[in-house]
Design a protein around this motif. Sequence first.
Motif, PDB file in Angstrom:
ATOM      1  N   GLN A 100       0.832  -1.191   0.000  1.00  0.00           N
ATOM      2  CA  GLN A 100       0.000   0.000   0.000  1.00  0.00           C
ATOM      3  C   GLN A 100       0.870   1.245   0.000  1.00  0.00           C
ATOM      4  N   LEU A 101       0.403   2.303  -0.679  1.00  0.00           N
ATOM      5  CA  LEU A 101       1.056   3.608  -0.686  1.00  0.00           C
ATOM      6  C   LEU A 101       0.174   4.587   0.069  1.00  0.00           C
ATOM      7  N   TRP A 102       0.734   5.200   1.129  1.00  0.00           N
ATOM      8  CA  TRP A 102      -0.026   6.077   2.016  1.00  0.00           C
ATOM      9  C   TRP A 102       0.571   7.482   2.018  1.00  0.00           C
ATOM     10  N   ASP A 103      -0.317   8.477   1.953  1.00  0.00           N
ATOM     11  CA  ASP A 103       0.049   9.850   2.274  1.00  0.00           C
ATOM     12  C   ASP A 103      -0.316  10.035   3.746  1.00  0.00           C
ATOM     13  N   ILE A 104       0.680   9.947   4.623  1.00  0.00           N
ATOM     14  CA  ILE A 104       0.411   9.918   6.058  1.00  0.00           C
ATOM     15  C   ILE A 104      -0.168  11.250   6.544  1.00  0.00           C
ATOM     16  N   ASN A 105       0.346  12.367   6.035  1.00  0.00           N
ATOM     17  CA  ASN A 105      -0.129  13.669   6.510  1.00  0.00           C
ATOM     18  C   ASN A 105      -1.611  13.868   6.218  1.00  0.00           C
TER      19      ASN A 105
END
Length: 813
Positions: free
Chosen positions: A485-490
């Motif tokens: 999975q690719l996450w944009d944490i902010n």
Amino acid sequence: MGNVKMELSKKKLRLQVGSRDRESEFIVTVINQSDKFVSFKPNLSIRELNQTAENDWYRIEPSFCAKKPPGDITEFKVTILKSPLKLYNATIELQLKVFAIEDPYIYAEDIVYLIVERSELPLKLLLPIKHLKVLPGEDIEIPIVLYNLIPNIIDITLNISTSGLQKNWFKFKHSQFGEAKKFAIEPAEDIEEVCIFSPPNNFTEVLRDKYEFKIEAKNDRFPADVSGTIEILPKGEVEFEVIRQPLNPANFLVRSFRNRRTYRLKFKNNSNLKQQVILDRKDIVEIKKRKFNCKFEEHEIILSPGEAKDTSLTIWKERTWLILFKFKERFQLKITPNLIDPESGKSSPSYLHPESQIIDFPMFLMVQFILQIFALGVSIGFWWFSPLFGDRHQSSVNAVRFNRDASTVVSGSSDRTLRRWQVNKTAWPAHHRLKDGGKIQEQTERNGKNIEQPDRAIQTIRVTPDTLTQNNIFVVGLEDSGAVQLWDINQEKLLAQLNLVDKKKQIRNNRIFSTYITDRYLFTGHGSNTIYQWDLNDILNSIEEKENPSVEQIDNLPVEIKRIEKKPPLKPLINFHAFNFVPLSLAVSEEKEFLILAGRYNKLAFWKFGDSQNQKIYEGQFYWQLENDPENRTFKPILGQHSYITSLAIAEQDKKSLLVMADNNGYITIWNLNKIYSCIQQEETKQENIEEENNSEKKAKNFLQECDAIIDQWPDDQWSEGRNTQPVRSVAITPNGCYLASAGDDGRVKLWLLDEAGKRIDEKILGDFSPTRLNSVDIKEDKNYLWVVSDAESHGIQLYRTKIDKADEERCL
């Protein structure tokens, strides 16, 4: 001729056609009566017949003797293997001649009579090896011998029938007829055939057992068959996980003299045999030897291959009174279940993974009811106003990772959650530097669909380089499903998910063990011994084209990310390669375009992925150096699948090129990558004209053993001198190769200072959580400070800050 005397133990021999059980043999005794030193050689031929050079119908041992002095005696053993002529019920005269190799005039000869008897059967089928053993995923050859015992040509069809095994797992070698093979046998001839048995590497399909099979030679007049057995050997492991159940808040207000906690013990059978898990009170050990009580919901669990079951464990302990100002204390339990083979009642040939688990048991001390009410009110107020509440995972932490500027830490756990932590770089005490940013939200609603947050244990976390995108995008590997999975944490957004699913081959549960990111590629290592190479630029560009792309499960390889817009599908999977071991850790040398992977049997492999037209793999096995002989670079071999490399880290900056490696035997090793590349080039030159059968790749095996590339090597526990050390689970190194961080089963987080060559100078213990096992560590250099983060006791996260000593850094650089 009088100068050689020859004596025979037999002069009349009997041979039944097609029989290998009653080979005719006799002894020839030769006495050297000449006056010379000579060596003798016997020869057997058909009398009064011009015979060809082929002599495969008999065997002589030895084929010739060394030079013998006059009067010396030599014995030869002659064995008739088959009839030299296609005759039955006949007597063949054989001429035996023994001559001196040095002088052809020194010889002796005699006559032997071979009586050839006809067999009772016209067609005979033999299985030289009737009982075979094989592991799932391996190939084994079954030799077959057929005899034509009549003076006519026999046309036969060779076939296989089996019970309990798939027929398509059997293939005749070089056969064009699939499972059957057709051919003709000349009169009095024998044919040797090979059948290859290839069971798949799937424990749910290939169960451990003994299976019968039958080889059939079908003919209208002379059918024949022979039976054998194949034993499938045990393979695989049983996964073991402990999850603490949430505590009922109402119990906190009850004035009770007992603390009680319930845990779920989960077991999954990833082996090819039925397993029995035995749970007993004696299998639970309290580390500080305190008294406690426990109760299992079930004491015995039977698991079929592929089956998962769980049971509950309730632990309680008598409360004690409030001591000073201490309201709560913790103690830890170590649980080690027994794994039994239910058929034999003995210990299972498989093993639990892990073999034991640490249970954290928080115990509240007994206070008066009014104080409990007061404490509850204070806790609610603290939760309302403090961002530090809830700063722990609910299960073991498997991965921690800084973002690019070390302002944020992301952690992943077996409790299937991601957490974000804010790094406070002001001059606060250590325990105030890390603030919990909360769990990444459970669900994200996108285009009318709910995309759940990770539904599997999180195994790995990586962050994209700053050359790719301005945002910090974290790549998260899910252990059980093998998805990435690719996450944009902010923004708490799930941007994309890559799955490996093939409806035809049913590629599922391809567990992920390791990942690595470069400025161009994403590499993922899976339990199928396979490395997948993804085009990270294509994935990120696809995400940027549409703010909310639709992420769907992929139907067939190659893997695709499908978008709502009517555009050609993106194919980010550009390459993959299968190895002979599970890649537990990855590292990439971007300068040389080498992927480095490591795993069980202490194996290291180097994949030259840059040349897509000529992919090259270089494999070697890592050996320890003997500490008492460092000058001669003597190596001590490590054998067995339970010796493996746990972590890799790489530092390539300026002239430095270092590879750091940790293993489960407690050693840390630093390699000179430039020397390894030089050894690879030398090995490539040696083997540039060698091509393996059905494989154009040129492989260099164990070239590391001859390559003097180790800079430094030491056990993590210096006092143990390499004996009984505990595994080092994770290592991380700064890009300049000056500072190295490590963590492992001893519960300690260490910082190592390296010199200019890459050798260790000094060490510092940053944290000690013994006996808690630590799984992950990361390091960042930011201005005048070093930042180190790792997991900690009770499923927590710990941050460390160390001021950089300029003098030490000058010694390194």
